[in-house]
Design a protein around this motif. Structure first.
Motif, PDB file in Angstrom:
ATOM      1  N   PHE A 276       0.855  -1.181   0.000  1.00 16.78           N
ATOM      2  CA  PHE A 276       0.000   0.000   0.000  1.00 16.78           C
ATOM      3  C   PHE A 276       0.891   1.231   0.000  1.00 16.78           C
ATOM      4  O   PHE A 276       2.024   1.194   0.474  1.00 16.78           O
ATOM      5  CB  PHE A 276      -0.925   0.025   1.228  1.00 16.78           C
ATOM      6  CG  PHE A 276      -0.221  -0.250   2.539  1.00 16.78           C
ATOM      7  CD1 PHE A 276       0.481   0.747   3.211  1.00 16.78           C
ATOM      8  CD2 PHE A 276      -0.245  -1.519   3.099  1.00 16.78           C
ATOM      9  CE1 PHE A 276       1.129   0.501   4.397  1.00 16.78           C
ATOM     10  CE2 PHE A 276       0.416  -1.788   4.297  1.00 16.78           C
ATOM     11  CZ  PHE A 276       1.100  -0.783   4.949  1.00 16.78           C
ATOM     12  N   ASP A 277       0.382   2.309  -0.576  1.00 19.15           N
ATOM     13  CA  ASP A 277       1.086   3.584  -0.569  1.00 19.15           C
ATOM     14  C   ASP A 277       0.606   4.414   0.609  1.00 19.15           C
ATOM     15  O   ASP A 277      -0.459   4.177   1.179  1.00 19.15           O
ATOM     16  CB  ASP A 277       0.836   4.337  -1.877  1.00 19.15           C
ATOM     17  CG  ASP A 277       1.428   3.631  -3.085  1.00 19.15           C
ATOM     18  OD1 ASP A 277       2.362   2.834  -2.900  1.00 19.15           O
ATOM     19  OD2 ASP A 277       0.936   3.875  -4.203  1.00 19.15           O
ATOM     20  N   ALA A 278       1.397   5.420   0.957  1.00 14.95           N
ATOM     21  CA  ALA A 278       1.039   6.326   2.055  1.00 14.95           C
ATOM     22  C   ALA A 278       0.921   7.753   1.532  1.00 14.95           C
ATOM     23  O   ALA A 278       1.687   8.173   0.670  1.00 14.95           O
ATOM     24  CB  ALA A 278       2.092   6.250   3.164  1.00 14.95           C
ATOM     25  N   LEU A 279      -0.030   8.470   2.069  1.00 10.97           N
ATOM     26  CA  LEU A 279      -0.175   9.891   1.750  1.00 10.97           C
ATOM     27  C   LEU A 279       1.037  10.655   2.275  1.00 10.97           C
ATOM     28  O   LEU A 279       1.548  10.361   3.354  1.00 10.97           O
ATOM     29  CB  LEU A 279      -1.465  10.406   2.397  1.00 10.97           C
ATOM     30  CG  LEU A 279      -1.805  11.887   2.258  1.00 10.97           C
ATOM     31  CD1 LEU A 279      -3.312  12.054   2.145  1.00 10.97           C
ATOM     32  CD2 LEU A 279      -1.296  12.709   3.445  1.00 10.97           C
ATOM     33  N   TRP A 280       1.482  11.655   1.494  1.00  8.47           N
ATOM     34  CA  TRP A 280       2.564  12.515   1.958  1.00  8.47           C
ATOM     35  C   TRP A 280       1.976  13.878   2.327  1.00  8.47           C
ATOM     36  O   TRP A 280       1.397  14.577   1.487  1.00  8.47           O
ATOM     37  CB  TRP A 280       3.630  12.706   0.880  1.00  8.47           C
ATOM     38  CG  TRP A 280       4.771  13.564   1.351  1.00  8.47           C
ATOM     39  CD1 TRP A 280       5.384  13.547   2.577  1.00  8.47           C
ATOM     40  CD2 TRP A 280       5.426  14.608   0.612  1.00  8.47           C
ATOM     41  NE1 TRP A 280       6.378  14.504   2.654  1.00  8.47           N
ATOM     42  CE2 TRP A 280       6.423  15.172   1.475  1.00  8.47           C
ATOM     43  CE3 TRP A 280       5.283  15.110  -0.676  1.00  8.47           C
ATOM     44  CZ2 TRP A 280       7.253  16.196   1.067  1.00  8.47           C
ATOM     45  CZ3 TRP A 280       6.103  16.138  -1.080  1.00  8.47           C
ATOM     46  CH2 TRP A 280       7.083  16.676  -0.217  1.00  8.47           C
ATOM     47  N   GLN A 281       2.133  14.234   3.593  1.00  9.25           N
ATOM     48  CA  GLN A 281       1.544  15.484   4.069  1.00  9.25           C
ATOM     49  C   GLN A 281       2.202  16.721   3.457  1.00  9.25           C
ATOM     50  O   GLN A 281       1.602  17.794   3.484  1.00  9.25           O
ATOM     51  CB  GLN A 281       1.634  15.537   5.600  1.00  9.25           C
ATOM     52  CG  GLN A 281       0.692  14.603   6.326  1.00  9.25           C
ATOM     53  CD  GLN A 281       1.116  13.149   6.304  1.00  9.25           C
ATOM     54  OE1 GLN A 281       2.274  12.838   6.028  1.00  9.25           O
ATOM     55  NE2 GLN A 281       0.182  12.260   6.574  1.00  9.25           N
ATOM     56  N   GLY A 282       3.381  16.560   2.893  1.00  6.47           N
ATOM     57  CA  GLY A 282       4.034  17.695   2.219  1.00  6.47           C
ATOM     58  C   GLY A 282       3.663  17.808   0.764  1.00  6.47           C
ATOM     59  O   GLY A 282       4.278  18.578   0.025  1.00  6.47           O
ATOM     60  N   GLY A 283       2.650  17.068   0.325  1.00  9.01           N
ATOM     61  CA  GLY A 283       2.306  17.029  -1.084  1.00  9.01           C
ATOM     62  C   GLY A 283       1.864  18.350  -1.676  1.00  9.01           C
ATOM     63  O   GLY A 283       1.978  18.555  -2.885  1.00  9.01           O
ATOM     64  N   ALA A 284       1.351  19.249  -0.859  1.00  9.79           N
ATOM     65  CA  ALA A 284       0.863  20.525  -1.381  1.00  9.79           C
ATOM     66  C   ALA A 284       1.977  21.554  -1.566  1.00  9.79           C
ATOM     67  O   ALA A 284       1.736  22.627  -2.113  1.00  9.79           O
ATOM     68  CB  ALA A 284      -0.195  21.092  -0.438  1.00  9.79           C
ATOM     69  N   ARG A 285       3.191  21.228  -1.129  1.00 13.53           N
ATOM     70  CA  ARG A 285       4.272  22.217  -1.258  1.00 13.53           C
ATOM     71  C   ARG A 285       4.639  22.452  -2.710  1.00 13.53           C
ATOM     72  O   ARG A 285       4.583  21.543  -3.527  1.00 13.53           O
ATOM     73  CB  ARG A 285       5.523  21.707  -0.531  1.00 13.53           C
ATOM     74  CG  ARG A 285       5.363  21.563   0.975  1.00 13.53           C
ATOM     75  CD  ARG A 285       6.677  21.122   1.559  1.00 13.53           C
ATOM     76  NE  ARG A 285       6.497  20.479   2.847  1.00 13.53           N
ATOM     77  CZ  ARG A 285       7.464  19.847   3.499  1.00 13.53           C
ATOM     78  NH1 ARG A 285       8.652  19.754   2.967  1.00 13.53           N
ATOM     79  NH2 ARG A 285       7.230  19.292   4.653  1.00 13.53           N
TER      80      ARG A 285
END
Length: 285
Positions: A276-285
């Motif tokens: 499974f993949d994980a969301l990256w919380q820095g994705g909006a940078r």
């Protein structure tokens, strides 16, 4: 400006303080790890009080291994956190916003419910984790019933996923209209603002969530990024709502920001050796 006045200015301008009461997920993709990263990205000071440790078992199809925290350890964490930052602490930035994640047992639910009642937080965001894989079915059912009876009535904002929204509302959710009906029903049962998540589980090109607070019903949609759920998406969505409420956003504003935040994090997901993949919380940078 003197040093003392500078210190006072900094204290007055400090970040909002938020608490997550949740489990530790060992790979870092979900639970308290995801919450703290979300809090940091959205500019609030995050605190985590742990309820359990979940570590996937790579030798058993990556199923959950669930270890609860001792109740006294949970109570001690809550006591220390609220004494330092709670409504009666005298802290410059008062902790009045809390997110509830995985609790995992009726005993933990009772401990946490007592702390919520004692401290009268202004915002209680419930991510209603109803089933923990790895628990015995009977224990899981007891946990679900205790959560609905003791925590749901204390919530001011609830973020159920597809399965949780069906369980809480008693309705089958097959499309956007039934997701709307479930959001309305959950609000009627709890009095809380609701962000019911259809995500990738509903047919169509968009990942759809529904917000309802008793007055405003709004469909939040974004193009799907793949057809498989991503680890940490639900945790991060609730944590983003929590952060925005603590900063003074309305529930609807918080829901919109959280939706955009999670969509960007899914788009910039993190892959690993796990299935499974994980969301990256820095994705909006």
């Amino acid at each position: 400006m003197t040093s003392a006045s500078t210190d006072a200015t900094l204290s007055a301008a400090g970040p909002a303080v938020v608490l997550t009461i949740a489990g530790s997920e060992a790979t870092g993709g979900a639970g308290a790890h995801a919450d703290l990263k979300t809090f940091q990205e959205l500019g609030v000071f995050g605190i985590a009080n742990l309820t359990c440790v979940v570590s996937f078992d790579p030798k058993d199809s990556w199923n959950h291994r669930f270890v609860p925290m001792d109740q006294q350890v949970i109570a001690d964490q809550l006591e220390a956190t609220t004494a330092a930052y709670g409504p009666a602490s005298g802290a410059p930035s008062v902790l009045d916003t809390v997110k509830i994640g995985m609790l995992g047992s009726p005993a933990t639910i009772s401990t946490v419910a007592g702390a919520l009642q004692e401290n009268s937080f202004a915002n209680v965001v419930l991510d209603p984790v109803l089933i923990c894989k790895g628990q015995e079915p009977g224990h899981a059912l007891d946990t679900d019933q205790a959560l609905k009876a003791q925590i749901l009535p204390l919530a001011t904002f609830v973020t159920p996923n597809h399965f949780e929204a069906e369980s809480l509302s008693g309705l089958e959710i097959t499309d956007v209209e039934s997701l709307k009906a479930a959001a309305v029903r959950i609000h009627e049962l709890s009095g809380a603002a609701v962000l019911a998540k259809g995500g990738v589980r509903l047919d169509g090109p968009d990942a759809v969530d529904v917000f309802f607070d008793g007055e405003t019903l709004e469909v939040l949609a974004a193009p799907k990024v793949g057809e498989v759920a991503v680890s940490g998406a639900g945790c991060s969505l609730a944590a983003a709502v929590t952060a925005e409420l603590a900063k003074g956003a309305t529930p609807l504003e918080a829901a919109r920001t959280a939706k955009d935040f999670v969509t960007a994090g899914i788009r910039n997901r993190v892959a690993s050796g796990a299935p499974f993949d994980a969301l990256w919380q820095g994705g909006a940078r």
